[in-house]
Write a protein that holds these residues in place. Structure first.
Motif, mmCIF file in Angstrom:
data_model
loop_
_atom_site.group_PDB
_atom_site.id
_atom_site.type_symbol
_atom_site.label_atom_id
_atom_site.label_comp_id
_atom_site.label_asym_id
_atom_site.label_seq_id
_atom_site.Cartn_x
_atom_site.Cartn_y
_atom_site.Cartn_z
ATOM 1 N N UNK A 45 51.183 41.764 43.666
ATOM 2 C CA UNK A 45 50.175 41.277 44.423
ATOM 3 C C UNK A 45 50.328 41.362 45.954
ATOM 4 N N UNK A 46 50.596 42.551 46.402
ATOM 5 C CA UNK A 46 51.137 42.797 47.809
ATOM 6 C C UNK A 46 49.844 42.126 48.818
ATOM 7 N N UNK A 47 48.777 42.592 48.666
ATOM 8 C CA UNK A 47 47.580 42.154 49.721
ATOM 9 C C UNK A 47 47.111 40.947 48.970
ATOM 10 N N UNK A 48 47.214 39.916 49.215
ATOM 11 C CA UNK A 48 46.722 38.487 48.704
ATOM 12 C C UNK A 48 45.771 37.872 49.268
ATOM 13 N N UNK A 49 45.381 38.071 50.491
ATOM 14 C CA UNK A 49 44.755 37.310 51.292
ATOM 15 C C UNK A 49 43.354 38.126 51.586
ATOM 16 N N UNK A 50 42.273 37.326 51.587
ATOM 17 C CA UNK A 50 40.927 38.046 51.610
ATOM 18 C C UNK A 50 40.213 37.084 52.429
ATOM 19 N N UNK A 51 40.033 37.802 53.657
ATOM 20 C CA UNK A 51 39.658 37.060 55.043
ATOM 21 C C UNK A 51 37.876 36.945 54.844
ATOM 22 N N UNK A 52 37.208 36.109 55.607
ATOM 23 C CA UNK A 52 35.994 35.667 55.408
ATOM 24 C C UNK A 52 34.994 37.154 55.914
#
Length: 504
Positions: A45-52
């Motif tokens: 799951x390492x990169x779990x944030x997706x920016x706008x």
């Protein structure tokens, strides 16, 4: 699989950056291969944030609705105190969407799901990842790159016009090029794991020992799954037990919660936090994207997002040069993207320092909507021009209405692999048809109407002016009808040909 004798691009590494580039090249009809030395997809799951801003990129690539459906929004963070009480807060500012910025908050979706959706999109475009292929050497000359691969069938040599190193922080491509990777180790070692567990609800992100880096423990429900992501700072030296029992012991020792039970760990990793930036992004016909060019601490969720946007910047430029545009167009990739990575590294390092004090707060700067290329050689800014927007800025969205009565968004006009030229209350077109250029007019008597003035307000155009938007959604130029000669010269530089295929 493409015929290697006609291969335009070999992409080494099938993470988020490599997949973004592959999707973009696939929709442009560019022959490529995408290889990955691992035998199977990344499971964590390492990169779990997706920016706008990345959400806008994924809209253009045709997967945003799938991504939103597969993931979710970030929950509130619950901070547990030593006396057994707790407080809750939003981890970032929560603003409403606007006509200019339809995506306004970060999404949570584990990296393995994001990459799965990207592989599905790639398959729709007729391509796939070739797992189990390792790049072990390459040589380049003025015409091509010859790469040596070791795959399931043994050794093979592949010739391509360009080689792209999307092969991560320990990039073989970067090392073989001899590109320096300066930066620093940030004095923090951490573990991250995906686990099935009981005893904690999934409505909040659980944070223990905030501000105490030696005992910090974070347990976040992973949107789109039944799993939790566990993060903790660990000693700088020595082995760490990442087994089910080891992680269970760490949780009990740090939060004194005997009701929390780890049932299984599906993926775990220990790592030292680094901030590093490659000295160069390009040497000849070999270019670096994503973690091969920069690595970030996880604070702020910028690594995967910056990597996706690297590839999105590079894709249309590669296609243009392969189509006959001047090769120096590719130099703008480094001049545009390296300063962005440098700024994001500084931001992430600052957030890490704030986290050590228990004061981390995520603001607008993380959304990457304000990133631009106003100093790029690919901008035409008229001296003295002022307004809400300049060439090099991100092109805002706006609601429009078609002459036939249908609702349209400006982003609908941008979606695809083309350039877009939009005139505001323009009486006539200022250029003839060109391959790869879509022309629209907005205003009374035109094909599109600016119903509530959002287009005018966002772009600051006066009647008769035109805005040229790049394939990656950034403003290239804002011109008057008297500046068409400048525009024609610019078209030749970026590979836009007349309908007859000629460059002028």
């Amino acid at each position: 699989m493409e015929d290697e004798n006609n291969l335009a691009v070999l992409i080494c590494g099938a993470g988020a950056a490599g997949l973004t580039l592959a999707i973009d090249l696939a929709r442009r009809g560019v022959p490529f291969r995408l290889i990955e030395k691992m035998d199977s997809p990344f499971p964590g799951s390492r990169g779990k944030g997706m920016q706008p801003r990345t959400q806008e990129v994924f809209e253009d690539l045709g997967i945003i609705d799938r991504v939103v459906a597969a993931g979710g929004t970030y929950p509130r963070m619950r901070e547990y105190q030593s006396d057994g009480t707790h407080t809750e807060k939003d981890i970032a500012e929560r603003d409403d969407p606007t006509p200019a910025e339809p995506y306004h908050i970060a999404l949570m979706i584990p990296q393995f799901l994001t990459e799965e959706l990207m592989r599905e999109r790639l398959a729709e475009l007729g391509h796939r990842v070739e797992f189990g292929y390792e790049l072990v050497g390459f040589e380049q000359d003025e015409q091509s790159v010859t790469s040596r691969l070791i795959g399931p069938a043994g050794e093979e040599f592949v010739q391509s016009r360009y080689l792209i190193g999307a092969d991560g922080g320990r990039s073989f491509v970067r090392g073989a090029l001899g590109v320096n990777f300066p930066g620093k180790t940030l004095g923090v070692r951490a573990m991250v794991a995906d686990a099935a567990l009981t005893g904690l609800d999934r409505e909040v992100w659980h944070q223990f020992n905030n501000g105490n880096m030696e005992r910090m423990l974070s347990i976040c429900p992973l949107a789109g799954t039944d799993l939790f992501q566990i993060q903790a700072v660990i000693p700088l030296e020595g082995e760490v037990d990442l087994s089910d029992e080891g992680i269970m012991g760490m949780i009990r020792e740090r939060c004194a919660r005997h009701d929390v039970k780890v049932q299984s760990v599906t993926w775990a990793s220990a790592y030292s936090m680094n901030a590093r930036l490659a000295d160069r992004y390009r040497i000849g016909r070999v270019l670096l994207v994503g973690d091969a060019a920069h690595i970030h601490p996880p604070t702020g969720g910028q690594g995967l997002n910056t990597s996706v946007q690297d590839a999105y910047n590079l894709g249309w430029k590669l296609a243009a040069v392969l189509g006959g545009a001047p090769d120096h167009l590719l130099d703008s990739y480094e001049s545009e993207r390296r300063p962005v990575a440098e700024a994001m590294l500084g931001l992430a390092a600052g957030l890490l320092d704030a986290a050590k004090r228990g004061e981390m707060r995520r603001g607008r700067e993380l959304r990457q909507l304000d990133i631009g290329y106003t100093e790029s050689p690919l901008t035409l800014n008229r001296p003295g021009r002022w307004g809400p927007l300049l060439a090099g800025d991100r092109a805002p969205d706006a609601p429009l209405r078609g002459a036939a009565g249908s609702f349209r968004r400006l982003f609908d006009l941008f979606t695809g692999s083309h350039w877009t030229l939009v005139g505001f209350e323009a009486e006539r077109n200022i250029t003839s048809g060109r391959k790869g250029l879509h022309i629209h007019r907005v205003g009374p008597g035109c094909e599109l109407q600016d119903m509530a003035g959002h287009f005018r307000n966002a772009y600051g155009l006066t009647p008769g002016e035109w805005v040229l938007v790049r394939p990656d959604g950034y403003v290239a130029a804002m011109v008057t009808p008297d500046e068409t000669s400048i525009l024609q010269m610019f078209f030749s530089e970026v590979g836009l040909t007349d309908a007859d295929g000629l460059r002028h």
